[in-house]
Motif scaffolding. Structure first.
Motif, PDB file in Angstrom:
ATOM      1  N   LEU A 109       0.824  -1.210   0.000  1.00 44.93           N
ATOM      2  CA  LEU A 109       0.000   0.000   0.000  1.00 44.93           C
ATOM      3  C   LEU A 109       0.857   1.259   0.000  1.00 44.93           C
ATOM      4  CD1 LEU A 109      -2.973  -0.935   2.344  1.00 44.93           C
ATOM      5  CD2 LEU A 109      -3.069  -0.346  -0.077  1.00 44.93           C
ATOM      6  N   LEU A 110       1.965   1.241   0.721  1.00 42.54           N
ATOM      7  CA  LEU A 110       2.843   2.407   0.702  1.00 42.54           C
ATOM      8  C   LEU A 110       3.418   2.634  -0.691  1.00 42.54           C
ATOM      9  CD1 LEU A 110       4.669   2.102   4.136  1.00 42.54           C
ATOM     10  CD2 LEU A 110       3.042   3.873   3.422  1.00 42.54           C
ATOM     11  N   LEU A 111       3.773   1.573  -1.392  1.00 46.24           N
ATOM     12  CA  LEU A 111       4.251   1.728  -2.765  1.00 46.24           C
ATOM     13  C   LEU A 111       3.165   2.358  -3.632  1.00 46.24           C
ATOM     14  CD1 LEU A 111       6.348   1.367  -4.966  1.00 46.24           C
ATOM     15  CD2 LEU A 111       5.591  -1.021  -5.198  1.00 46.24           C
ATOM     16  N   ALA A 112       1.921   1.902  -3.481  1.00 46.85           N
ATOM     17  CA  ALA A 112       0.810   2.469  -4.258  1.00 46.85           C
ATOM     18  C   ALA A 112       0.567   3.937  -3.891  1.00 46.85           C
ATOM     19  CB  ALA A 112      -0.464   1.647  -4.042  1.00 46.85           C
ATOM     20  N   VAL A 113       0.636   4.259  -2.616  1.00 51.51           N
ATOM     21  CA  VAL A 113       0.441   5.645  -2.170  1.00 51.51           C
ATOM     22  C   VAL A 113       1.559   6.533  -2.707  1.00 51.51           C
ATOM     23  CG1 VAL A 113       0.502   7.172  -0.140  1.00 51.51           C
ATOM     24  CG2 VAL A 113      -0.923   5.120  -0.115  1.00 51.51           C
ATOM     25  N   TYR A 114       2.808   6.087  -2.570  1.00 52.45           N
ATOM     26  CA  TYR A 114       3.936   6.895  -3.051  1.00 52.45           C
ATOM     27  C   TYR A 114       3.855   7.098  -4.558  1.00 52.45           C
ATOM     28  CZ  TYR A 114       6.197   6.025   1.503  1.00 52.45           C
ATOM     29  OH  TYR A 114       6.502   5.954   2.841  1.00 52.45           O
TER      30      TYR A 114
END
Length: 190
Positions: free
Chosen positions: A127-132
Motif C-alpha cells: 500500500l505504501l508503494l501504491a500511495v507513493y
C-alpha cells in the motif's frame, strides 16, 4: 489513448472494491485490540486518505510541487499496480488469518513464508508503494502529506500489531521472526 491519471484512480477503485469484497474471508476473531489502542493509526490513515483524495487536475497554484511527464506517469501506474499486486499476494498467502484490525483469529500463528518472509507487514509495504506512486503522479503538497500520514499510520499499526502478536503468540517466537525479517522495507537492516 489511455490516460494514466484515470488508470491510477481506476486501480485504486478496483483494489478498494476487491479488498472490501474479500473481508468476509477470514477466521473467527477470538480477541481484538481496544478502540483506544487502534484510534491513533485510524486517525492518521483517515488524514492520509483525505490528502490523497484531494484532486490535482489543473492545479497550478502553490499546492503543485512538480509536473509529471507522460512516461513518469506511466511508471507511477506500474509501481501502483505492483504495490497492489504485493498486497494481494500477502492477503492470499495469509488466508483466513487476515483482519483489517489488530486481532487474534482462530488458529492464529506466525506466518513467515511468501511475502511474509520478505517483510513482516507486506500489505502495508504494498500500500505504501501504491500511495507513493500516486503521490508522485499527482506532484502536489497534499500528495506528499498523504505519504507522511500513511507511513506514520502503518508504522503505528505495525508496532501495535507486533506488541500484540508477541503477547498473543509468544514473545520469543515473534522476536525470532523480527530478527530474521525487516518490518516494511525489503532487505533493510533489522
Amino acid at each position: 489513448m489511455l490516460n494514466p491519471g484515470l488508470l491510477i484512480r481506476g486501480l485504486w477503485l478496483l483494489w478498494i472494491l476487491s479488498w472490501f469484497g474479500a473481508m468476509g474471508w477470514s477466521n473467527r476473531t477470538e480477541k481484538r485490540a481496544s478502540f483506544g489502542e487502534q484510534f491513533p493509526y485510524h486517525a492518521l490513515l483517515l488524514l492520509g486518505m483525505l490528502c490523497l483524495g484531494i484532486p490535482s487536475h489543473g492545479d497550478e497554484g502553490p499546492l503543485r510541487l512538480w509536473h509529471v511527464h507522460w512516461y513518469s506517469a506511466w511508471a507511477c501506474v506500474v509501481a501502483e499496480f505492483l504495490g497492489f499486486a504485493f498486497t494481494w499476494w500477502a492477503r492470499i498467502h495469509l488466508g483466513r488469518l487476515w483482519s483489517g484490525t489488530v486481532t487474534r483469529k482462530a488458529g492464529h500463528h506466525i506466518v513467515d513464508t511468501g511475502p511474509y518472509g520478505i517483510v513482516r507487514h507486506p500489505i502495508y509495504t504494498g500500500l505504501l508503494l501504491a500511495v507513493y506512486a500516486t503521490a508522485a503522479a499527482k506532484g502536489t503538497l497534499p500528495g506528499l502529506l498523504a505519504c507522511v500520514f500513511f507511513t506514520l499510520s502503518f508504522w503505528v499499526k505495525a508496532r501495535l500489531e507486533e506488541r500484540w502478536l508477541s503477547q498473543e503468540l509468544g514473545a520469543e517466537a515473534y522476536a525470532a521472526y523480527r530478527r530474521r525479517v525487516p518490518m516494511l522495507i525489503p532487505y533493510a537492516p533489522r
